[in-house]
Design an enzyme around this catalytic site. Structure first.
Site, PDB file in Angstrom:
ATOM      1  N   GLU A  77       0.901  -1.154   0.000  1.00  0.00           N
ATOM      2  CA  GLU A  77       0.000   0.000   0.000  1.00  0.00           C
ATOM      3  C   GLU A  77       0.933   1.195   0.000  1.00  0.00           C
ATOM      4  O   GLU A  77       1.299   1.716   1.048  1.00  0.00           O
ATOM      5  CB  GLU A  77      -0.899  -0.042   1.240  1.00  0.00           C
ATOM      6  CG  GLU A  77      -2.163   0.749   1.085  1.00  0.00           C
ATOM      7  CD  GLU A  77      -2.017   2.209   1.424  1.00  0.00           C
ATOM      8  OE1 GLU A  77      -1.189   2.897   0.781  1.00  0.00           O
ATOM      9  OE2 GLU A  77      -2.736   2.664   2.317  1.00  0.00           O
TER      10      GLU A  77
ATOM     11  N   GLU B 155       4.419   8.395  -4.271  1.00  0.00           N
ATOM     12  CA  GLU B 155       5.244   7.920  -3.155  1.00  0.00           C
ATOM     13  C   GLU B 155       6.249   6.869  -3.597  1.00  0.00           C
ATOM     14  O   GLU B 155       6.827   6.166  -2.770  1.00  0.00           O
ATOM     15  CB  GLU B 155       4.343   7.388  -2.025  1.00  0.00           C
ATOM     16  CG  GLU B 155       3.832   8.529  -1.167  1.00  0.00           C
ATOM     17  CD  GLU B 155       2.786   8.124  -0.138  1.00  0.00           C
ATOM     18  OE1 GLU B 155       2.625   6.927   0.133  1.00  0.00           O
ATOM     19  OE2 GLU B 155       2.112   9.027   0.369  1.00  0.00           O
TER      20      GLU B 155
HETATM   21  N1  SAH Z   1       0.819  -1.155   4.956  1.00  0.00           N
HETATM   22  C1  SAH Z   1       0.330  -0.229   5.960  1.00  0.00           C
HETATM   23  C2  SAH Z   1       0.983   1.125   5.887  1.00  0.00           C
HETATM   24  C3  SAH Z   1       0.939   1.815   4.545  1.00  0.00           C
HETATM   25  S1  SAH Z   1       1.728   3.401   4.552  1.00  0.00           S
HETATM   26  C4  SAH Z   1      -1.169  -0.135   5.843  1.00  0.00           C
HETATM   27  O1  SAH Z   1      -1.690  -0.458   4.784  1.00  0.00           O
HETATM   28  O2  SAH Z   1      -1.843   0.273   6.794  1.00  0.00           O
HETATM   29  C5  SAH Z   1       3.154   3.111   3.592  1.00  0.00           C
HETATM   30  C6  SAH Z   1       4.362   2.745   4.421  1.00  0.00           C
HETATM   31  O3  SAH Z   1       5.350   2.283   3.517  1.00  0.00           O
HETATM   32  C7  SAH Z   1       5.010   3.888   5.159  1.00  0.00           C
HETATM   33  O4  SAH Z   1       5.164   3.496   6.503  1.00  0.00           O
HETATM   34  C8  SAH Z   1       6.382   4.075   4.487  1.00  0.00           C
HETATM   35  O5  SAH Z   1       7.385   4.423   5.424  1.00  0.00           O
HETATM   36  C9  SAH Z   1       6.643   2.715   3.909  1.00  0.00           C
HETATM   37  N2  SAH Z   1       7.435   2.595   2.664  1.00  0.00           N
HETATM   38  C10 SAH Z   1       7.208   3.238   1.491  1.00  0.00           C
HETATM   39  N3  SAH Z   1       8.030   2.789   0.523  1.00  0.00           N
HETATM   40  C11 SAH Z   1       8.796   1.830   1.092  1.00  0.00           C
HETATM   41  C12 SAH Z   1       9.833   0.981   0.578  1.00  0.00           C
HETATM   42  N4  SAH Z   1      10.183   1.010  -0.705  1.00  0.00           N
HETATM   43  N5  SAH Z   1      10.421   0.138   1.451  1.00  0.00           N
HETATM   44  C13 SAH Z   1      10.043   0.070   2.755  1.00  0.00           C
HETATM   45  N6  SAH Z   1       9.059   0.843   3.275  1.00  0.00           N
HETATM   46  C14 SAH Z   1       8.436   1.709   2.460  1.00  0.00           C
END
Ligand code: SAH
Length: 680
Positions: A144, A153
């Site tokens: 996500e 993002e």
């Molecule tokens: N999966 C959770 C949070 C989604 S928010 C949910 O659905 O509730 C997205 C998260 O991904 C954030 O905490 C951000 O720090 C992390 N993130 C984004 N890109 C990333 C990457 N390439 N590797 C590791 N973490 C990542």
């Protein structure tokens, strides 16, 4: 270790580097993050869970072990869903250390520590192999990583890498696919966020028109996304020119390419008009069949009645480089160009195919006219607000005389031009670019290249200022009262003012009202459990970060996007007299505000009003309370300050028995900041 944070000082308008505690950055990030909002997004959570269950079943039906890679695990939610759905093992990757730590705790608390391994790394750093972070490649990819623009993002490069190195070929992906939709519209309101409309000024010898430089005509603007709560845009504010069309989609179960590219679709306008804006949103299908769909479609498109409010995913407004008249039924081509992180649009009339092919340039838009760098979208809207301009014109006419020497202090303001046309003998201001040239005023209005604190009489050719004007507006202001920098600047230039100087606005006042939000309360409300998983650790973490600063702070929100109803009357709480200099002592007030309507007190909203003349005031907040239910109409160009109460009270408000909120508000004249405290 110390962290340095850049912030504008509201008393000097200058950027300063403040030394902050090493934890400052991440507390800010957590406190202001959208984690809570995501966890409250029931529609998203339910559909992810359905999609994950379906993917695990498909893998199990093939007789394989279900090995999940969850990139960006946050609280660990999606991995816990996978583990509950029967996944054999989950690798939960999270780059943000405090979140990874929280995920470890949450996973433990929910009893999944033997099924889920939290890895505090960026996914591109994750290794696979007997000694690696992951024993083997995963066959289910769960992520996500989307923002309102879908790819902002970094979802594309992350997927590209994951398919190359972290997952098996033919893996299942949840979501399976994302699709981006567009609709072409004409909208004076939204177009006013991107171009400056001519400003008409009635003067004694006819009408003067302030025009924008020709470079602005075809300027593609800036590439930053304009994301809004499109559902708050009334249908009367735009006119639909095309059907909704699919612009592009991404299949997340196959290798993804992040390199720049473009997509072109043919449109047949359903109506003639001026094509100005491309509205866009996306949906995600959680499974290949498309039966589990989560959509951001706005109200006039969506057929379901189950409407989910969310702030972490909204809708996008894209501005075409220039407006293009289109005719009903006459084909046009819309091109979406994208790089790894952003999308932008072009529209072409259907001409020879060859010509159209040659026309696609994939470079990201760069502002050529400077205006898009100086003014953000709400500021464009504010400058285009004819009603507002009229109030400044009327007020200026009251105070300007033929011998007025006028100084304007405001960022990127049209006031110097207005003052000049309205008869000031001489106008000086701090800054303004090609607009003077476009209006042939280069040698009529003088630009001062010194900050107010270092203004000398030679800058003013030894003249004294008889009229000091400001909107006031400063680009560095975050909260409404930061524009009180005008007062500090006025204080700094005192020795250059005539003894009977006119200051416009003459004063400002801070207003406050207690409100019940329709939805915005969610972003600060604890979650407890989410789809049966205990995520209280996350709630505690957010609370802790919010309390990190000794005094709780108000935060800026554009309330036209976030409906609320007033529970109290608006109340003036502080006034600031610009005719006098900033006092040495603090300005404080205490009092109580009655709750008149039934409802939940989520917080207080604060805004500034500027008093231009005896009977002319400009509100940067409340415009009106539109009905007896207390629905509020807010200034559409400004952000208001919202102070969320730490606990919510429900008021009954039977006549005579109304409850009250007591407040203490303190404007620290040394720092230009306002601290506040409320008791319910
Ligand atoms: N999966 C959770 C949070 C989604 S928010 C949910 O659905 O509730 C997205 C998260 O991904 C954030 O905490 C951000 O720090 C992390 N993130 C984004 N890109 C990333 C990457 N390439 N590797 C590791 N973490 C990542």
């Amino acid at each position: 270790m110390k962290t340095f944070c850049g912030r504008a000082n509201p008393t000097t308008g200058a950027m300063e580097w403040l030394e902050e505690d090493e934890n400052y950055d991440y507390h800010q990030e957590i406190a202001r993050s959208r984690y809570a909002d995501m966890l409250h997004d029931k529609d998203r959570n339910v559909k992810y869970y359905q999609g994950i269950r379906a993917a695990v079943s498909r893998v199990k039906e093939r007789g394989e072990k279900a090995i999940v890679l969850d990139i960006g695990t946050g609280t660990g939610l999606l991995s816990m869903m996978a583990a509950s759905a029967g996944a054999d093992f989950c690798y939960a990757i999270e780059v943000f250390k405090p979140m990874a730590n929280a995920a470890v705790k949450i996973v433990e608390k929910n009893g999944f520590h033997d099924k889920i391994k939290v890895i505090n790394k960026h996914s591109t750093e994750v290794t696979v192999g007997p000694d690696g972070d992951m024993q083997c490649r995963a066959n289910i990819l769960v992520t996500e990583l989307f923002d309102t623009e879908l790819i902002g993002e970094g979802a594309l490069p992350t997927y590209e890498h994951a398919h190359k190195y972290l997952v098996q070929e033919g893996c299942e992906a949840v979501p399976h696919r994302a699709t981006v939709y567009v609709q072409l519209v004409e909208s004076k309101r939204m177009w006013s966020w991107n171009k400056l409309f001519p400003v008409h000024v009635e003067v004694d010898d006819g009408e003067k028109i302030i025009v924008s430089p020709s470079e602005m005509e075809n300027c593609p603007g800036v590439p930053s996304v304009c994301d809004i709560q499109l559902n708050q845009m009334p249908s009367s504010d735009f006119s639909i020119l095309s059907d909704v069309v699919t612009m592009f989609s991404v299949d997340f179960s196959k290798p993804v390419r992040s390199a720049s590219t473009y997509y072109k679709v043919q449109l047949e306008p359903v109506k003639s008009g001026k094509a100005q804006i491309v509205l866009s949103w996306w949906d995600i299908d959680m499974d290949p069949s498309g039966m589990i769909n989560c959509t951001m479609a706005p109200y006039w498109v969506k057929s379901t009645s189950a409407f989910q409010w969310r702030d972490h995913w909204m809708q996008c407004v894209y501005f075409l480089p220039n407006e293009e008249p289109v005719l009903q039924g006459e084909k046009v081509y819309l091109t979406a160009c994208r790089d790894e992180y952003s999308v932008w649009y072009k529209l072409q009339k259907a001409r020879g195919e060859e010509e159209n092919k040659a026309d696609v340039h994939v470079e990201s838009p760069v502002c050529r006219c400077q205006a898009h760098l100086l003014w953000n979208r709400p500021r464009f809207g504010e400058l285009n607000d004819e009603n507002r301009t009229r109030q400044y014109i009327t007020s200026l006419m009251k105070v300007l005389k033929t011998d007025s020497v006028c100084l304007c202090i405001s960022d990127g303001s049209l006031l110097p031009l207005l003052a000049h046309y309205l008869g000031a003998k001489q106008t000086v201001c701090y800054f303004f670019f090609q607009f003077f040239k476009a209006n042939h005023l280069e040698d009529k209005i003088k630009i001062i290249e010194a900050r107010p604190e270092s203004l000398t009489s030679s800058h003013l050719e030894d003249k004294k200022i008889s009229v000091l004007v400001g909107e006031p507006f400063f680009t560095t202001s975050l909260l409404p009262w930061h524009n009180l920098y005008f007062w500090y600047a006025r204080t700094a230039v005192t020795s250059h003012l005539t003894s009977n100087v006119t200051v416009l606005p003459r004063s400002a006042s801070l207003h406050m009202m207690i409100v019940e939000f329709q939805d915005l309360w969610r972003i600060r409300s604890p979650c407890g459990t989410c789809e049966g998983f205990d995520v209280q650790t996350m709630d505690d973490m957010i609370k802790n970060s919010l309390n990190f600063r000794e005094s709780k702070e108000a935060e800026p929100h554009p309330l036209w996007e976030y409906p609320c109803k007033s529970l109290s009357d608006p109340q003036e709480v502080l006034t600031f007299d610009f005719r006098k200099t900033v006092p040495q002592h603090c300005l404080s007030t205490e009092g109580s505000i009655n709750l008149l309507r039934k409802g939940k007190s989520h917080g207080a909203v604060l805004w500034m009003e500027y008093h231009l003349a005896a009977d002319i005031s400009i509100s940067t907040g409340l415009m009106q309370i539109s009905n007896e239910k207390g629905n509020c109409e807010w200034n559409p160009h400004c952000k208001q300050a919202v102070y969320f109460f730490s606990s919510v009270i429900e008021s009954e408000a039977v006549s005579g028995l109304s409850s009250a909120v007591t407040y203490a508000i303190n404007f620290n004249t040394k720092t230009g900041e306002i601290a506040m405290d409320f008791k319910l």
